[in-house]
Design a protein around this motif. Structure first.
Motif, short mmCIF file in Angstrom:
data_model
loop_
_atom_site.label_atom_id
_atom_site.label_comp_id
_atom_site.label_asym_id
_atom_site.label_seq_id
_atom_site.Cartn_x
_atom_site.Cartn_y
_atom_site.Cartn_z
N ARG A 165 -4.04 -4.05 21.85
CA ARG A 165 -3.43 -4.87 20.57
C ARG A 165 -4.17 -6.51 19.82
O ARG A 165 -4.36 -6.77 19.42
CB ARG A 165 -1.39 -5.25 20.95
CG ARG A 165 -0.91 -3.46 20.32
CD ARG A 165 0.20 -4.13 19.93
NE ARG A 165 1.09 -4.48 21.34
CZ ARG A 165 1.71 -4.07 23.06
NH1 ARG A 165 1.40 -2.28 22.71
NH2 ARG A 165 1.75 -4.29 23.35
N ARG A 172 -7.97 -6.14 18.65
CA ARG A 172 -7.55 -5.71 17.13
C ARG A 172 -7.17 -6.73 16.98
O ARG A 172 -8.01 -6.86 15.60
CB ARG A 172 -6.23 -4.46 17.32
CG ARG A 172 -6.41 -2.94 17.44
CD ARG A 172 -6.07 -2.76 16.77
NE ARG A 172 -4.31 -2.26 16.53
CZ ARG A 172 -3.41 -1.90 17.75
NH1 ARG A 172 -3.97 -1.39 18.50
NH2 ARG A 172 -2.22 -1.77 17.98
N HIS A 173 -6.77 -8.26 17.17
CA HIS A 173 -6.67 -8.94 16.33
C HIS A 173 -7.07 -10.27 16.19
O HIS A 173 -7.04 -11.26 15.49
CB HIS A 173 -4.65 -9.86 16.50
CG HIS A 173 -4.16 -8.60 16.20
ND1 HIS A 173 -3.84 -8.06 14.91
CD2 HIS A 173 -3.42 -8.26 17.00
CE1 HIS A 173 -2.56 -7.02 14.36
NE2 HIS A 173 -2.37 -6.58 16.43
#
Length: 66
Positions: free
Chosen positions: A22, A25-26
Motif C-alpha cells: 500500500r 502504491r502511494h
C-alpha cells in the motif's frame, strides 16, 4: 488469461507485508509491481507484472559473480 492477484496473494508470493504494498502504491512515482483497480476498491496485480518486477529487483540487487 491469468487471474489477477489480490494484495494478499502478492504478499504471500513476495514475502512482504500488505502495508508495504500500500505504501509503495502511494509513493510518487509508485514503487513495487504494477497494479490496477477492479471496481471502486479492489486493487489487483497482473501475475506477469509481479514476476517481472521481482526479476527486475533481482537483476538490480544481485551480489557476487558480476
Amino acid at each position: 488469461m491469468d487471474t489477477p492477484l489480490s494484495t494478499a496473494d502478492v504478499t504471500m508470493l513476495l514475502g512482504i507485508p500488505a502495508s508495504t504494498l500500500r505504501y509503495w502504491r502511494h509513493l510518487s512515482p509508485p514503487q513495487g509491481p504494477k497494479c490496477y483497480r477492479l471496481g471502486r476498491r479492489k486493487v489487483v496485480y497482473d501475475p506477469a507484472d509481479v514476476v517481472a518486477w521481482r526479476e527486475s529487483r533481482k537483476a538490480e540487487t544481485v551480489w557476487g559473480g558480476m
